[in-house]
Design an enzyme around this catalytic site. Structure first.
Site, PDB file in Angstrom:
ATOM      1  CE  LYS A   1      -0.429   0.079   5.014  1.00 11.87           C
ATOM      2  NZ  LYS A   1      -1.102  -0.564   6.151  1.00 11.87           N
TER       3      LYS A   1
ATOM      4  NE  ARG B   1      -7.943   0.354  10.416  1.00 14.10           N
ATOM      5  CZ  ARG B   1      -6.658   0.511  10.112  1.00 14.10           C
ATOM      6  NH1 ARG B   1      -6.048   1.638  10.427  1.00 14.10           N
ATOM      7  NH2 ARG B   1      -5.998  -0.441   9.498  1.00 14.10           N
TER       8      ARG B   1
ATOM      9  CE1 TYR C   1      10.800  33.437   3.685  1.00 16.13           C
ATOM     10  CE2 TYR C   1      10.944  31.038   3.786  1.00 16.13           C
ATOM     11  CZ  TYR C   1      10.865  32.209   3.045  1.00 16.13           C
ATOM     12  OH  TYR C   1      10.856  32.151   1.687  1.00 16.13           O
TER      13      TYR C   1
ATOM     14  CG  MET D   1       7.516  25.419  -0.773  1.00 16.55           C
ATOM     15  SD  MET D   1       6.469  26.501  -1.766  1.00 16.55           S
ATOM     16  CE  MET D   1       5.278  27.081  -0.580  1.00 16.55           C
TER      17      MET D   1
HETATM   18  C1  LIG Z   1      -0.450  -1.704   6.666  1.00 16.19           C
HETATM   19  C2  LIG Z   1      -1.110  -2.952   7.052  1.00 16.19           C
HETATM   20  C3  LIG Z   1      -0.379  -4.126   7.217  1.00 16.19           C
HETATM   21  C4  LIG Z   1       1.141  -4.145   7.205  1.00 16.19           C
HETATM   22  O1  LIG Z   1       1.616  -3.656   8.458  1.00 16.19           O
HETATM   23  P1  LIG Z   1       3.183  -3.553   8.808  1.00 16.19           P
HETATM   24  O2  LIG Z   1       3.228  -3.192  10.245  1.00 16.19           O
HETATM   25  O3  LIG Z   1       3.734  -2.490   7.936  1.00 16.19           O
HETATM   26  O4  LIG Z   1       3.782  -4.882   8.529  1.00 16.19           O
HETATM   27  C5  LIG Z   1      -1.077  -5.281   7.466  1.00 16.19           C
HETATM   28  N1  LIG Z   1      -2.426  -5.287   7.562  1.00 16.19           N
HETATM   29  C6  LIG Z   1      -3.161  -4.185   7.431  1.00 16.19           C
HETATM   30  C7  LIG Z   1      -4.644  -4.250   7.562  1.00 16.19           C
HETATM   31  C8  LIG Z   1      -2.538  -2.977   7.166  1.00 16.19           C
HETATM   32  O5  LIG Z   1      -3.273  -1.855   7.038  1.00 16.19           O
END
Ligand SMILES: *Cc1c(COP(=O)(O)O)cnc(C)c1O
Length: 374
Positions: free
Chosen positions: A40, A139, A263, A311
């Protein structure tokens, strides 16, 4: 972003580190436990275009992801294995996800109805993983602590529009006692809702920390993200960070004690100083939280960020580094010589988890792959 034009900075992704991490984690898990590699956020900023071919070489058969765009990138790499979405998706996203064969994460009884409705409208069965709120990461997931919830979950598992191939949960804390208690509840609650005797429904809840530290959390399958990229100390020092964030000094100037250089006159130099300008800023993901707190590596030594991050640029004190010169390599994250800016270093400076930064670096800066992999 993958580019070859000169830029203020870039991200280097070490393919060999990722293949090493996959092999090390697989050896730790043994042959009985399934391995879902999570990509992801465009492989945690490391780039699906770079990471997916390495996972293919390592013969991984299951990839976890969030968006359909990520699914398209994984399929474009030639991956023909299974795809698991690691969060609940909305109706249109589920509908569009069918063409990639994404297995959907069911985030509640009502959500199950949405996914099943898409399946019915398309005349297909959608493979699904039913999330249970056994660990109190509430969640998403069905609450199955009382009989009414168990009944609802059994109804979802029996829905003919869905092909439920998994029952899952997700831990809220990287804490051993918390994981042990959550895994025990998940064991009991998953047995109450599913027939787990023949392996047709895989049980999974562990992420990197739980999977590598607590074998009783592994069940049939583990979902590994951070470990792939070396962002964990769950196996001591045996996994390797795969990302380096690199720039070069653009300019160096000398300033007398008492000068202000950024700044708002936020910082006044306490001594005469030579400051190097690094051509990256918060627009590149060098977050303002690092103002005056972060460090970089130049010539194998640490140099402190001075004043506020702007920036498109920031300054570091190189007074102690004579003779630093324009063009010298600057490392914001990762190793240079015998020194390294680690995830723990940036967490201290940033006041938040390292992933909050490197996910942005990977997506905002050009990426270059290094290492042969294989
Ligand atoms: C991101 C995620 C993982 C992976 O988690 P890590 O701690 O990066 O290994 C596994 N399951 C779900 C549902 C996630 O959102």
């Amino acid at each position: 972003m993958t580019a070859s034009t000169p830029a203020g900075g870039w991200v280097e992704i070490d393919r060999d580190a990722i293949s090493h991490n996959v092999r090390t984690i697989r050896a730790e898990l043994g042959p009985e436990v399934g391995f879902c590699a999570v990509v992801k956020a465009d492989a945690y900023g490391h780039g699906i275009d770079i990471v997916a071919p390495v996972l293919g070489e390592q013969k991984l058969g299951l990839i976890g992801l969030a968006s359909n765009e990520e699914a398209a990138a994984v399929r474009a790499s030639g991956f023909t294995g299974r795809l698991l979405r690691v969060r609940p998706a909305g109706r249109d996203e589920v509908d569009d996800g069918i063409r990639f064969g994404i297995e959907e994460w069911i985030g509640g009884a009502e959500h199950a109805g949405i996914v099943a409705g898409v399946a019915a409208a398309r005349g297909v069965r959608i493979r699904a993983h039913v999330s249970l709120n056994s660990t109190e990461l509430g969640r998403d997931g069905l609450e199955v602590g009382e009989p009414r919830g168990v009944h609802a979950a059994r109804g979802v598992l029996a829905d003919p529009r869905l092909d439920v191939v998994g029952v899952c949960s997700h831990f809220p804390c990287e804490d051993e006692d918390d994981v042990i208690a959550g895994a025990a509840r998940f064991d009991e609650q998953s047995r109450a809702v599913a027939d787990v005797s023949d392996g047709a429904v895989a049980r999974h809840c562990a992420t990197t920390f739980a999977a590598l530290r607590l074998p009783q959390s592994r069940f049939d399958l583990v979902r590994i993200g951070a470990g792939l990229y070396g962002d964990t100390d769950a196996l001591g020092g045996s996994l390797r960070p795969a990302m380096r964030v690199v720039s070069r000094i653009a300019a160096i100037n000398s300033y007398p004690r008492g000068s202000t250089v950024g700044y708002d006159r936020w910082h006044r130099l306490e001594a005469d100083a030579r400051l190097a300008l690094i051509p990256l800023g918060y627009a590149d993901g060098v977050h303002r939280s690092l103002s005056g707190t972060g460090e970089v590596l130049i010539r194998g030594r640490r140099a402190r960020i001075v004043d506020r991050i702007a920036m498109n640029s920031f300054l570091v004190d190189v007074s102690h580094l004579d003779p630093a010169t324009p063009g010298d390599e600057v490392v914001l994250f990762g190793a240079q010589g015998d020194e390294a800016i680690t995830a723990a270093d940036v967490e201290r400076a940033h006041g938040n988890i390292a992933a909050d930064l490197y996910v942005a670096w990977g997506r905002l800066l050009p990426r270059r792959a290094v290492g042969a992999s294989g």
